[in-house]
Design an enzyme around this catalytic site. Structure first.
Site, mmCIF file in Angstrom:
data_model
loop_
_atom_site.group_PDB
_atom_site.id
_atom_site.type_symbol
_atom_site.label_atom_id
_atom_site.label_comp_id
_atom_site.label_asym_id
_atom_site.label_seq_id
_atom_site.Cartn_x
_atom_site.Cartn_y
_atom_site.Cartn_z
ATOM 1 N N CYS A 382 3.975 -14.282 18.414
ATOM 2 C CA CYS A 382 3.428 -15.581 18.790
ATOM 3 C C CYS A 382 2.054 -15.423 19.458
ATOM 4 O O CYS A 382 1.076 -15.152 18.780
ATOM 5 C CB CYS A 382 4.418 -16.326 19.670
ATOM 6 S SG CYS A 382 4.171 -18.105 19.546
ATOM 7 N N HIS A 508 8.945 -16.445 16.347
ATOM 8 C CA HIS A 508 9.680 -15.600 17.304
ATOM 9 C C HIS A 508 10.884 -14.945 16.627
ATOM 10 O O HIS A 508 11.990 -15.487 16.671
ATOM 11 C CB HIS A 508 10.171 -16.448 18.482
ATOM 12 C CG HIS A 508 9.071 -16.904 19.376
ATOM 13 N ND1 HIS A 508 8.624 -16.166 20.437
ATOM 14 C CD2 HIS A 508 8.325 -18.033 19.356
ATOM 15 C CE1 HIS A 508 7.647 -16.814 21.053
ATOM 16 N NE2 HIS A 508 7.439 -17.950 20.417
ATOM 17 N N GLU A 510 12.600 -12.619 17.590
ATOM 18 C CA GLU A 510 13.598 -12.160 18.571
ATOM 19 C C GLU A 510 14.783 -13.103 18.679
ATOM 20 O O GLU A 510 15.852 -12.695 19.144
ATOM 21 C CB GLU A 510 12.957 -11.932 19.945
ATOM 22 C CG GLU A 510 12.450 -13.169 20.683
ATOM 23 C CD GLU A 510 10.999 -13.541 20.374
ATOM 24 O OE1 GLU A 510 10.504 -13.192 19.277
ATOM 25 O OE2 GLU A 510 10.365 -14.211 21.217
HETATM 26 N N1 GLN Z 1 0.366 -20.292 23.968
HETATM 27 C C1 GLN Z 1 0.414 -20.112 22.555
HETATM 28 C C2 GLN Z 1 0.610 -21.431 21.823
HETATM 29 O O1 GLN Z 1 1.036 -22.397 22.401
HETATM 30 C C3 GLN Z 1 1.516 -19.145 22.169
HETATM 31 C C4 GLN Z 1 2.890 -19.628 22.502
HETATM 32 C C5 GLN Z 1 3.946 -18.546 22.506
HETATM 33 O O2 GLN Z 1 3.635 -17.367 22.565
HETATM 34 N N2 GLN Z 1 5.196 -18.925 22.496
HETATM 35 O O3 GLN Z 1 0.354 -21.528 20.654
#
Ligand code: GLN
Length: 533
Positions: A382, A508, A510
């Site tokens: 992410c 994600h 995970e």
């Molecule tokens: N802050 C970034 C976004 O909002 C990544 C978010 C995250 O890593 N969950 O796109």
């Protein structure tokens, strides 16, 4: 007809109620029943999505895009079933829906009260968990400790459910602490007695008492708890501290906890199949190799903030019989660090997980540059993808001012930017790009090799995206965009083939790893790290 198990906690928090609930669910599932799980959190936030990870730990995201408590991660990892929007209910969720109904006029004429309106709403959420999942058994964990002001309405709703559904359709598991007192060297049952008294004071007589203790309870002690708490002695289950949490379901199985539940529900005690789980325990107890992986984040003081990431690394490790030791690297401290060799000296791989806001960003970018230039296996998740792209733009494509509009709204090269449909959003809660989206993998890439299929579904939680205006320059300089979402033409996976293992994803992974089914991206990252000379 669905049956309902409720898991409450007494004495102190942090007894492992979530693991108890998950373990029972696993046992029932392994006897062929369809099990679903739910957690009540007595705080007023509608969901944990807006809470700081320092406060709350990780926000776990379900396939349908619900932002939930990290206990749901344990549930999914134990029972390997996809949970949904009914699986995590907060006081905030209950009240906002009651207030909305009141404004709509649904209760016209009535004074809206905790009993019956709030308690009815809670019961509806329990029934909805049953109907939406079509489960034979729903297990609901009540967050907090019995006696807390916050959870009273929930406990009252459970009391009513027992009254309406009877003993053959509802069952109460109460988890407590049996402390060991040094000096007199004995286990003490008094806190358990008192917390059961609290529960009874609210009209609930538990059916099973699970006692967390440092050592096994002997028969005398179980008999004492049985006598004072009015449960049959065989329904006093001990939950001794274990080195390996996967052992807990087996410990409960040996004490016939699942049989007690099925008997009370008048359900057949079908043959149990726990062979896969037994094998897992064997593997975990016999790891014959170990490696260190650096996890570079800003919430590292609270390891729970990265719990699914850590679990996923472990799962992949199990596959290769390797113990994963984590080198927790504070990204903020990395910003002023000159000797990165020292920090990453023993690490075979570097992982940069998700995150929000600009604190520690430059430290993470430094770690990514280090991984890229020193050929250390890298996995970005992410925010980890977004920063990998920024690092690449700055240091390979020569766009020195590359950044994300999340950190610098007016940056010269917004390599990472808000999607058009995010620009008009005012409410912060529940408005990220959440849950499952499809990703189309490009053939002959690392990602394709890992998944070995063309289309995948992965869970998301982010607001920002790779800016498509920069795709050309990134690709010209050797970055490969190996996964995209076709519908919105969004970058989902990037990799750098000039490096032995450099890959990052916008989603994600995970959240989808299971102890017996490691996630492909984690598996290949760990493999590359093990193979690193
Ligand atoms: N802050 C970034 C976004 O909002 C990544 C978010 C995250 O890593 N969950 O796109």
């Amino acid at each position: 007809m669905t049956k309902y198990v409720f898991v409450t906690g007494g004495v102190v928090s942090g007894l492992g109620k979530g693991i108890t609930a998950s373990s029972l669910a696993l046992l029932l599932k392994s006897r062929g029943y369809k099990v679903f799980m739910q957690k009540f959190d007595p705080y007023i936030n509608v969901d944990p999505g807006t809470m700081s990870p320092f406060q709350h730990g990780e926000v776990f995201v379900t396939a349908d895009g619900t932002e939930t408590d990290l206990d749901l991660g344990h549930y999914e990892r134990f029972i390997d079933e996809e949970l949904n929007y009914t699986s995590n209910i907060t006081t905030g969720k209950i009240y906002s829906s009651v207030i909305e109904k009141e404004r709509h006029g649904d209760y016209l004429g009535a004074t809206v009260q905790i009993v019956p309106h709030i308690t009815n709403e809670i019961k509806n959420k329990i029934y909805e968990a049953g109907t939406s999942s079509n489960a034979d058994i729903v297990i609901t964990e009540i967050g907090g400790t019995v006696g807390d002001i916050e959870s009273q309405a929930f406990i009252e709703a459970l009391r009513q459910m027992r009254n309406e559904q009877g003993r053959e359709n509802t069952l109460f598991v109460h988890t407590t602490l049996v402390p060991f007192i040094y000096g007199s060297n004995e286990l003490k049952t008094k806190p358990t007695q008192h917390s059961v008294m609290d529960l009874r004071g609210m009209g609930i007589q538990p059916d099973i008492i699970v006692c967390r203790a440092p050592v096994e309870l002997d028969e005398n002690l179980k008999a004492k708890i049985s006598l004072f708490c009015s449960v049959p002695v065989e329904n006093v289950i001990d939950s001794v501290d274990v080195k390996n949490i996967y052992q807990i379901p087996i410990n409960y199985y040996n004490q016939k906890m699942d049989e007690i539940v099925l008997k009370q529900f008048n359900l057949d005690i079908k043959k149990s199949n726990l062979s896969e789980w037994q094998q897992l325990i064997n593997t975990v107890n016999n790891l014959n190799n170990e490696i260190e992986i650096s996890l570079v984040g800003k919430y590292i003081e609270l390891h729970d903030a990265y719990i699914s990431v850590v679990e996923s690394l472990k799962h992949a490790g199990y596959f290769y019989k390797t113990k994963i030791n984590i080198n927790w690297v504070d990204s903020e401290k990395l910003e002023d660090e000159v000797d990165l060799d020292k920090i990453f000296k023993n690490s075979k791989g570097i992982l940069v997980p998700g995150g929000f806001g600009n604190r520690g960003i430059e430290g993470k970018i430094k770690a990514i540059q280090y991984a890229r230039e020193k050929n250390i296996p890298f996995l970005g998740l992410c925010l980890g993808l977004q920063l990998a792209v920024i690092e690449f733009a700055r240091n390979v494509c020569g766009l020195k001012e590359a950044s994300s509009t999340e950190f610098d709204e007016l940056c010269q090269d917004p390599i990472i930017d808000l999607m058009a449909d995010q620009k008009s959003i005012v409410n912060m809660g529940g408005t990220l790009r959440l849950g499952n989206y499809e990703c189309h993998l490009k053939k002959n890439t690392l990602a394709y090799k890992d998944y070995n299929q063309e289309f995948i579904l992965e869970r998301h939680r982010h607001r920002y995206e790779v800016n498509n205006k920069y795709r050309d320059i990134l690709e010209k300089n050797g970055l490969v965009i190996s996964g995209i979402n076709d519908k919105s033409d969004l970058v989902e996976i990037i990799e750098y083939p000039k490096h032995p293992h450099f890959i990052a994803c916008q989603f994600h992974p995970e959240f989808k790893s299971r102890p017996t089914k490691p996630h492909p991206l984690f598996k290949s990252f760990i493999k590359a790290s093990i193979d690193k000379k």
